[in-house]
Design an enzyme around this catalytic site. Structure first.
Site, PDB file in Angstrom:
ATOM      1  CE  LYS A   1       8.376  -3.885   2.726  1.00 38.65           C
ATOM      2  NZ  LYS A   1       9.378  -3.466   3.783  1.00 38.65           N
TER       3      LYS A   1
ATOM      4  CG  HIS B   1      15.938  -6.788  -1.635  1.00 40.53           C
ATOM      5  ND1 HIS B   1      15.199  -7.833  -1.177  1.00 40.53           N
ATOM      6  CD2 HIS B   1      15.817  -5.814  -0.694  1.00 40.53           C
ATOM      7  CE1 HIS B   1      14.656  -7.512  -0.010  1.00 40.53           C
ATOM      8  NE2 HIS B   1      15.021  -6.303   0.308  1.00 40.53           N
TER       9      HIS B   1
ATOM     10  CB  SER C   1       4.225  -5.193   1.779  1.00 44.08           C
ATOM     11  OG  SER C   1       5.212  -5.069   2.754  1.00 44.08           O
TER      12      SER C   1
HETATM   13  S1  PPS Z   1      12.324  -5.645   2.968  1.00 43.99           S
HETATM   14  O1  PPS Z   1      12.226  -4.216   3.373  1.00 43.99           O
HETATM   15  O2  PPS Z   1      12.231  -5.746   1.516  1.00 43.99           O
HETATM   16  O3  PPS Z   1      13.501  -6.298   3.483  1.00 43.99           O
HETATM   17  O4  PPS Z   1      11.002  -6.308   3.582  1.00 43.99           O
HETATM   18  P1  PPS Z   1      10.724  -7.859   3.801  1.00 43.99           P
HETATM   19  O5  PPS Z   1      11.350  -8.296   5.065  1.00 43.99           O
HETATM   20  O6  PPS Z   1      11.079  -8.626   2.569  1.00 43.99           O
HETATM   21  O7  PPS Z   1       9.128  -7.910   3.918  1.00 43.99           O
HETATM   22  C1  PPS Z   1       8.440  -7.173   4.893  1.00 43.99           C
HETATM   23  C2  PPS Z   1       7.092  -7.831   5.065  1.00 43.99           C
HETATM   24  O8  PPS Z   1       7.261  -9.072   5.806  1.00 43.99           O
HETATM   25  C3  PPS Z   1       6.421  -9.051   6.951  1.00 43.99           C
HETATM   26  N1  PPS Z   1       7.004  -9.833   8.053  1.00 43.99           N
HETATM   27  C4  PPS Z   1       6.345 -10.817   8.687  1.00 43.99           C
HETATM   28  N2  PPS Z   1       5.118 -11.351   8.467  1.00 43.99           N
HETATM   29  C5  PPS Z   1       4.720 -12.348   9.309  1.00 43.99           C
HETATM   30  N3  PPS Z   1       5.476 -12.808  10.342  1.00 43.99           N
HETATM   31  C6  PPS Z   1       6.711 -12.301  10.585  1.00 43.99           C
HETATM   32  N4  PPS Z   1       7.433 -12.777  11.600  1.00 43.99           N
HETATM   33  C7  PPS Z   1       7.197 -11.266   9.730  1.00 43.99           C
HETATM   34  N5  PPS Z   1       8.340 -10.535   9.667  1.00 43.99           N
HETATM   35  C8  PPS Z   1       8.199  -9.676   8.647  1.00 43.99           C
HETATM   36  C9  PPS Z   1       6.312  -7.565   7.284  1.00 43.99           C
HETATM   37  O9  PPS Z   1       5.251  -7.313   8.176  1.00 43.99           O
HETATM   38  C10 PPS Z   1       6.111  -6.982   5.890  1.00 43.99           C
HETATM   39  O10 PPS Z   1       4.810  -7.261   5.359  1.00 43.99           O
HETATM   40  P2  PPS Z   1       3.541  -6.293   5.504  1.00 43.99           P
HETATM   41  O11 PPS Z   1       2.502  -6.888   4.610  1.00 43.99           O
HETATM   42  O12 PPS Z   1       3.953  -4.928   5.085  1.00 43.99           O
HETATM   43  O13 PPS Z   1       3.146  -6.370   6.952  1.00 43.99           O
END
Ligand code: PPS
Length: 284
Positions: A42, A97, A127
């Site tokens: 996340k 991860h 998140s």
């Molecule tokens: S995971 O499941 O661990 O692989 O998730 P991860 O990709 O690490 O994190 C997910 C969060 O990243 C946000 N996200 C983004 N934010 C802004 N812009 C873009 N393009 C973007 N892509 C992914 C996603 O919305 C999750 O955060 P939260 O706070 O839940 O919205």
């Protein structure tokens, strides 16, 4: 709904994780050409993966629009991901991860390029809470309070955030290690993409850079079914409730943590992070 975690070497994992992580650790051969995205869950992993994939195609969006993200940069700690990585051509791109102590050992003698993305742990909690409510391959929290306690104790998939970051930051200063933050991507996406492309040794034209930027916005990824996880099987996630690209903002923790929770978090943070240089984290 899953009822418990899979515990490996004292750390909780999703039930889809490779059970024999020791063999993976000893036998997987990291190649010098590999590009590896690492993070605590996340933290913006899929955002940086999308950036890496688009730098690879020099801004051409056809790949990210036709192949799901978990096949473009597979997860090394899942059996399906590992099989896909073994079939990839150089330069391979994959993600993990895993905490440092469980990652394939051959990384540490290779020249593979490693990008570690980090995020304000307070936002990681929020998140993660929303994500774990809809996940079927892990223990689901009954309330935010419960999840908050689990997080502070490291009883969430991939273990303690503090241990994870403390481990991987030991690679800081190595030529093949790039540390980047979710906050930095938010603050200046153009400069961040340029930083990543420079690290990867790819010089993009201004048109190519513009195309990368256009395709990695929150809305562009949310609208792309190959990147928004809507195609992920219902076996993993309850797709009726799930929203992978949820808010995509910084500072959402201020809407959720109570004053008492915030103080409790700060206390643990200060204890666990003591000794790391000031100015390293954009959220401090
Ligand atoms: S995971 O499941 O661990 O692989 O998730 P991860 O990709 O690490 O994190 C997910 C969060 O990243 C946000 N996200 C983004 N934010 C802004 N812009 C873009 N393009 C973007 N892509 C992914 C996603 O919305 C999750 O955060 P939260 O706070 O839940 O919205």
């Amino acid at each position: 709904m899953a009822t418990d975690y899979l515990w490996i070497e004292g750390i909780p994992f999703h039930t889809t994780t490779i059970r024999d992580l020791r063999s993976l650790q000893n036998e997987f051969v990291v190649r010098d050409e590999d590009v590896i995205t690492l993070s605590y869950p996340k933290s913006g992993t899929n955002w940086i993966k999308e950036i890496i994939n688009l730098i690879h195609t020099r801004g051409d969006p056809s790949w990210v629009r036709s192949v799901v993200s978990w096949e473009r940069s597979p997860w090394i700690e899942t059996p399906e991901g590992l099989e896909l990585i073994k079939k990839q051509k150089d330069p391979r791109s994959y993600a993990s991860h895993l905490p440092m102590q469980l990652f394939p050992k051959s990384l540490f003698t290779s020249k593979a390029k490693v990008i570690y993305i980090m995020r304000n742990p307070r936002d990681v909690i929020i998140s993660g809470y929303h994500f774990h409510k809809t996940l079927k391959i892990t223990k689901n929290p009954n309330s935010f309070e419960e999840y908050f306690e689990w997080f502070l104790r490291g009883n969430v998939p991939y273990g303690s955030w503090f241990d994870h970051i403390g481990g991987w930051l030991q690679m800081r200063g190595k030529q093949n290690f790039l540390l980047i933050s979710y906050e930095e991507l938010h603050q200046d996406l153009r400069a961040s993409v340029e930083k990543v492309s420079q690290f990867l040794g790819t010089k993009l034209s201004s048109e190519e850079l513009d195309s990368v930027l256009k395709n990695v916005t929150f809305q562009a990824m949310k609208d792309n079914k190959m990147s928004n996880f809507s195609l992920l099987s219902d076996i993993y996630m309850d797709q009726r409730k799930a929203c992978f690209l949820r808010k995509g903002i910084t500072g959402d923790w201020k809407n959720q943590l109570t004053v008492a929770q915030s103080e409790a978090f700060d206390k643990v943070y200060q204890e666990k992070m003591a000794g790391l240089p000031p100015g390293l984290f954009p959220w401090e």
